[in-house]
Scaffold this motif. Structure first.
Motif, PDB file in Angstrom:
ATOM      1  N   ILE A 453       0.729  -1.144   0.164  1.00 31.97           N
ATOM      2  CA  ILE A 453       0.033  -0.025  -0.045  1.00 31.97           C
ATOM      3  C   ILE A 453       0.827   1.257   0.024  1.00 31.97           C
ATOM      4  O   ILE A 453       1.707   1.392   0.747  1.00 31.97           O
ATOM      5  N   LYS A 454       0.372   2.204  -0.888  1.00 26.62           N
ATOM      6  CA  LYS A 454       1.351   3.392  -0.970  1.00 26.62           C
ATOM      7  C   LYS A 454       0.658   4.674  -0.257  1.00 26.62           C
ATOM      8  O   LYS A 454      -0.385   4.605  -0.206  1.00 26.62           O
ATOM      9  N   ASP A 455       1.680   5.433   0.209  1.00 24.78           N
ATOM     10  CA  ASP A 455       0.766   6.542   1.059  1.00 24.78           C
ATOM     11  C   ASP A 455       0.499   7.435  -0.040  1.00 24.78           C
ATOM     12  O   ASP A 455       0.946   7.600  -1.234  1.00 24.78           O
ATOM     13  N   ILE A 456      -0.698   8.153   0.349  1.00 26.34           N
ATOM     14  CA  ILE A 456      -1.350   9.135  -0.677  1.00 26.34           C
ATOM     15  C   ILE A 456      -1.141  10.379  -0.573  1.00 26.34           C
ATOM     16  O   ILE A 456      -1.517  11.117  -1.261  1.00 26.34           O
ATOM     17  N   GLY A 457      -0.676  10.900   0.782  1.00 32.07           N
ATOM     18  CA  GLY A 457      -0.271  12.211   0.936  1.00 32.07           C
ATOM     19  C   GLY A 457      -1.626  12.846   1.022  1.00 32.07           C
ATOM     20  O   GLY A 457      -2.887  12.266   1.317  1.00 32.07           O
ATOM     21  N   TRP A 458      -1.870  14.113   0.706  1.00 31.73           N
ATOM     22  CA  TRP A 458      -3.030  15.008   1.055  1.00 31.73           C
ATOM     23  C   TRP A 458      -4.028  14.935  -0.125  1.00 31.73           C
ATOM     24  O   TRP A 458      -3.328  15.465  -1.293  1.00 31.73           O
ATOM     25  N   ASP A 459      -4.995  13.999  -0.049  1.00 31.88           N
ATOM     26  CA  ASP A 459      -5.857  13.996  -1.163  1.00 31.88           C
ATOM     27  C   ASP A 459      -6.950  14.275  -0.690  1.00 31.88           C
ATOM     28  O   ASP A 459      -7.831  13.289  -0.032  1.00 31.88           O
ATOM     29  N   GLU A 460      -7.635  15.332  -1.199  1.00 28.97           N
ATOM     30  CA  GLU A 460      -9.080  15.912  -0.604  1.00 28.97           C
ATOM     31  C   GLU A 460     -10.108  14.916  -0.755  1.00 28.97           C
ATOM     32  O   GLU A 460     -10.847  14.499   0.098  1.00 28.97           O
ATOM     33  N   LYS A 461     -10.163  14.186  -1.981  1.00 31.57           N
ATOM     34  CA  LYS A 461     -11.402  13.485  -2.149  1.00 31.57           C
ATOM     35  C   LYS A 461     -11.104  12.055  -0.976  1.00 31.57           C
ATOM     36  O   LYS A 461     -12.041  11.722  -0.608  1.00 31.57           O
ATOM     37  N   ALA A 462     -10.125  11.540  -1.038  1.00 28.74           N
ATOM     38  CA  ALA A 462     -10.084  10.517  -0.006  1.00 28.74           C
ATOM     39  C   ALA A 462      -9.937  11.030   1.330  1.00 28.74           C
ATOM     40  O   ALA A 462     -10.898  10.270   2.244  1.00 28.74           O
ATOM     41  N   ILE A 463      -9.371  12.188   1.950  1.00 29.53           N
ATOM     42  CA  ILE A 463      -9.583  12.503   3.126  1.00 29.53           C
ATOM     43  C   ILE A 463     -11.224  12.819   3.578  1.00 29.53           C
ATOM     44  O   ILE A 463     -11.382  12.612   4.674  1.00 29.53           O
ATOM     45  N   ALA A 464     -11.811  13.176   2.635  1.00 25.68           N
ATOM     46  CA  ALA A 464     -13.140  13.237   2.959  1.00 25.68           C
ATOM     47  C   ALA A 464     -13.840  12.163   3.351  1.00 25.68           C
ATOM     48  O   ALA A 464     -15.179  12.306   3.804  1.00 25.68           O
ATOM     49  N   MET A 465     -13.235  11.241   2.923  1.00 27.14           N
ATOM     50  CA  MET A 465     -13.850   9.683   3.488  1.00 27.14           C
ATOM     51  C   MET A 465     -13.897   9.630   5.110  1.00 27.14           C
ATOM     52  O   MET A 465     -14.430   8.670   5.673  1.00 27.14           O
ATOM     53  N   LEU A 466     -13.025  10.436   5.895  1.00 23.67           N
ATOM     54  CA  LEU A 466     -12.710  10.307   7.076  1.00 23.67           C
ATOM     55  C   LEU A 466     -13.976  10.828   7.835  1.00 23.67           C
ATOM     56  O   LEU A 466     -13.987  12.358   8.053  1.00 23.67           O
ATOM     57  N   LYS A 467     -15.080  10.288   8.111  1.00 20.61           N
ATOM     58  CA  LYS A 467     -16.119  10.853   8.634  1.00 20.61           C
ATOM     59  C   LYS A 467     -16.725  10.005   9.999  1.00 20.61           C
ATOM     60  O   LYS A 467     -17.629  10.503  10.265  1.00 20.61           O
ATOM     61  N   GLU A 468     -16.063   8.948  10.229  1.00 18.50           N
ATOM     62  CA  GLU A 468     -16.620   8.234  11.588  1.00 18.50           C
ATOM     63  C   GLU A 468     -16.364   9.129  12.531  1.00 18.50           C
ATOM     64  O   GLU A 468     -15.402   9.965  12.656  1.00 18.50           O
ATOM     65  N   PRO A 469     -17.097   8.987  13.705  1.00 18.63           N
ATOM     66  CA  PRO A 469     -17.077  10.077  15.006  1.00 18.63           C
ATOM     67  C   PRO A 469     -15.809   9.820  15.489  1.00 18.63           C
ATOM     68  O   PRO A 469     -15.312  10.832  16.014  1.00 18.63           O
ATOM     69  N   GLU A 470     -15.319   8.475  15.496  1.00 20.20           N
ATOM     70  CA  GLU A 470     -13.906   8.260  16.140  1.00 20.20           C
ATOM     71  C   GLU A 470     -12.766   9.158  15.498  1.00 20.20           C
ATOM     72  O   GLU A 470     -11.857   9.272  15.876  1.00 20.20           O
ATOM     73  N   GLU A 471     -12.923   9.155  14.083  1.00 20.24           N
ATOM     74  CA  GLU A 471     -12.059   9.769  13.260  1.00 20.24           C
ATOM     75  C   GLU A 471     -12.048  11.426  13.573  1.00 20.24           C
ATOM     76  O   GLU A 471     -10.797  11.987  13.661  1.00 20.24           O
ATOM     77  N   ILE A 472     -13.197  12.012  13.522  1.00 21.38           N
ATOM     78  CA  ILE A 472     -13.119  13.370  13.826  1.00 21.38           C
ATOM     79  C   ILE A 472     -12.769  13.785  15.244  1.00 21.38           C
ATOM     80  O   ILE A 472     -12.176  14.693  15.405  1.00 21.38           O
ATOM     81  N   ASN A 473     -13.106  12.858  16.021  1.00 25.11           N
ATOM     82  CA  ASN A 473     -12.568  12.986  17.344  1.00 25.11           C
ATOM     83  C   ASN A 473     -11.108  12.865  17.497  1.00 25.11           C
ATOM     84  O   ASN A 473     -10.456  13.971  18.188  1.00 25.11           O
ATOM     85  N   LEU A 474     -10.573  11.996  16.852  1.00 24.32           N
ATOM     86  CA  LEU A 474      -8.960  11.965  16.857  1.00 24.32           C
ATOM     87  C   LEU A 474      -8.385  13.366  16.301  1.00 24.32           C
ATOM     88  O   LEU A 474      -7.617  13.958  16.767  1.00 24.32           O
TER      89      LEU A 474
END
Length: 554
Positions: A453-474
């Motif tokens: 698996i490769k690092d993606i760096g800052w990818d807005e489309k991918a990062i937008a998938m982080l929306k679990e409450p635990e993720e936002i909490n972190l």
RNA sequence: GCGCCUGUAGCUCAGAUGGAUAGAGCAACGGACUUCUAAUCCGUAGGUCGCAGGUUCGAAUCCUGCCAGGCGUACCA
């Protein structure tokens, strides 16, 4: 994020004033806090209440006027409400948190650093234990605390110097020499009673033994004064070397080791005493010389030269503190054991007499440590020379555990240090709890690499998938890290970082147990790796400030 | 006697320098591993913030008095 909210509020208030909704343009500082209860939003301000009286309006009316004028161009606020007596609550769009991650990746090990110190020269003096015996546990707390404070100040833009003051002069050094000399004579077969006021520990025996090996019995034929002097210098030199080694294995290194004797050799002690004499703040009484500290707020005057002609430690301390400021420090911090607190007015008196400002000098008192083993107190007696040394503790529980535990309390709160607990690898022991986060994430990264698996760096489309409450909490938690560091520097309270790390660790472990980072969806996996690597960086960053390692594996 | 520090859940402690319904960990009880490290997580229960006044819209936080514990009160460091 908090800063953004502050800006929104201030701008809104100014707008409202221009529109005529608020009569006065005088506004207090905007205070924004994170409410305890989630239903009160992500941020909350008492601004309307604080400004209500100058506006001569009801808090709720003020709040209405401000909310009406909020201009949220970035779209970070999803909802505002007026609650209670006039709080304004802000609810943040969860997508608005994501840029925090980019910042962490960009700033990397500088995330949380600041320039509040503006390069000003600050000295932190700590440990400064007498070279008459090895360091014990209490010194360890002072060392861990002082070193962490220095790290944090450096991180916040101060030009920090760490100093150890060696009391290598005066009576206790003479006593040290006598103690060693007496043991030396005993080793050579003389029957002598060993006085109570001499140092009792085994290390005195060891030093005497080494002198015997090196020099044989030559000191028996010399004048006692010379022999004692030799023993004193030999012992002090070796004990200091031991202290230095112990501190090094504890991860503490000083920029400067300052010798008390050097103040006598350079004439600085005499000079300051003479200066004070000419100012008439030193006088003679009962054949001794007294410094009129009562002129500067102390409760009684203090002796600087005894009736036998010897100066007291206080005399050299005056010269020492004066010298600190002459070396150009804009601020001087002394870290002492709490049992020395009665000494503060005296030192402040010196500085006042020498024309130094009170505000440039602070003493931080560190409370004593109660050493326990399995809940039971460990008997220690310095007099009898029975004490658990810092080295013993490091050897038994490790430097990381010891340092972390020393920093789990406010410095003015007494600390129970349990040797058994410090070794436990469970949730009871917070060091491993925090380090485990770093090891777990490292493990995920390794697994990810194995899977290609490769690092993606800052990818807005991918990062937008982080929306679990635990993720936002972190992310929210990491967003508050720089503020934690800043407060920790301002108040010189490293324990804030300790608690922060435990909290962040808890958020991570909760996340880890509920969600997988390496999933079948490459985009999501990339985003989660991006998140988790940020957590790893912040954990390491904080541990580094505390002087604790961040292991890749556990 | 005087001075400094401390007093928050059974235990160990936080509490962002005055905010809304008081927060963790441990211990207790009940649950979760075929998975990226269970050194982990989830849930339940637990409080007169030492006591009494005061300040104000609002106090664990600020002020006063008292109680309890620790430390200090050297011609020791």
């Amino acid at each position: 994020m908090k800063q953004k909210i502050k800006n929104l509020i201030l701008k809104a208030a100014l707008n409202a004033h221009e529109k005529g909704d608020l009569p006065s343009s005088e506004f207090p500082d905007v205070e924004v806090e994170t409410p305890r209860v989630e239903s009160h939003g992500n941020f909350s301000t008492n601004f309307a209440m604080a400004t209500a009286s100058t506006q001569k309006m009801q808090p709720k009316r003020v709040a209405e006027a401000i909310i009406k004028s909020i201009d949220d161009t970035e779209g970070i606020v999803t909802k505002t409400e007026i609650a209670g007596p006039g709080f304004i609550n802000f609810f943040i769009n969860s997508l608005a948190w994501h840029p925090v991650l980019r910042r962490i990746h960009e700033e990397d090990d500088r995330y949380g650093a600041s320039d509040i110190g503006r390069g000003s020269k600050i000295q932190v003096e700590f440990v400064s234990s007498n070279p008459t015996g090895p360091l014990h546990v209490g010194h360890g707390r002072g060392a861990a605390f002082g070193d962490a404070v220095a790290n944090i100040l450096l991180f916040c833009g101060y030009d920090v110097e760490k100093e150890y003051y060696i009391n290598d002069s005066g009576r206790q050094i003479n006593t040290l020499g006598r103690s060693v000399f007496l043991r030396y004579r005993q080793l050579l077969g003389e029957e002598i009673e060993f006085p109570d006021e001499c140092y009792q520990g085994n290390y005195i025996h060891d030093l005497a033994g080494r002198i015997k090996e090196d020099k044989g019995s030559i000191f028996l034929d010399q004048k006692e004064d010379e022999a004692v002097l030799y023993c004193a210098q030999f012992a002090a030199k070796n004990i200091i070397a031991g202290i230095r080694d112990d501190l090094k294995s504890f991860g503490v290194e000083f920029d400067n080791w300052f010798s008390e004797q050097s103040l006598y050799d350079s004439g600085k002690v005499d000079k300051v005493l003479n200066d004070f004499r000419s100012q008439n703040i030193i006088y003679e009484k009962d054949d001794a010389h007294w410094f009129k500290t009562t002129d500067f707020g102390d409760e009684k005057d203090r002796v600087v030269v005894r009736n036998n002609g010897q100066t007291t430690y206080f005399a050299s301390d005056i010269a020492y503190h004066k010298d600190k400021f002459e070396r150009g420090f804009e601020r001087v911090i002394d870290i002492w054991g709490a049992d020395h607190h009665g000494y503060i007015p005296r030192i402040k008196a010196c500085l006042a007499a020498a024309g130094c400002s009170d505000e440039q000098f602070d003493v931080i008192l560190v409370q004593l440590v109660n050493l326990l083993r399995g809940g039971e107190p460990v008997a220690m007696s310095t007099r009898a020379g029975e004490f658990v040394t810092l080295k013993d503790v490091i050897d038994e529980v490790g430097a990381d555990a010891a340092r972390f535990i020393f920093l789990t309390r406010h410095h003015e709160s007494p600390l129970d240090f349990d040797l058994e607990l410090a070794k436990k690898k469970t949730n009871e022991n917070p060091v491993f709890y925090v380090q485990y986060v770093h090891a777990r994430i490292s493990s995920i990264i390794r697994k990810g690499r194995e899977k290609g698996i490769k690092d993606i760096g800052w990818d807005e489309k991918a990062i937008a998938m982080l929306k679990e409450p635990e993720e936002i909490n972190l992310i929210k938690s990491m967003d508050s890290y720089p503020e934690t560091v800043r407060l920790s520097a301002e108040f010189m309270e490293p324990h804030r970082i300790t608690f922060y790390l435990m909290n962040l660790a808890s958020s991570f472990h909760a996340y880890y147990n509920k969600h997988r980072v390496l999933t079948d969806d490459p985009l999501l996996t990339g985003a989660r790796l991006y998140l988790v690597v940020a957590v790893k960086k912040v954990i390491k960053n904080g541990l580094t400030l505390l002087g604790v390692s961040a292991p890749e594996k556990m």
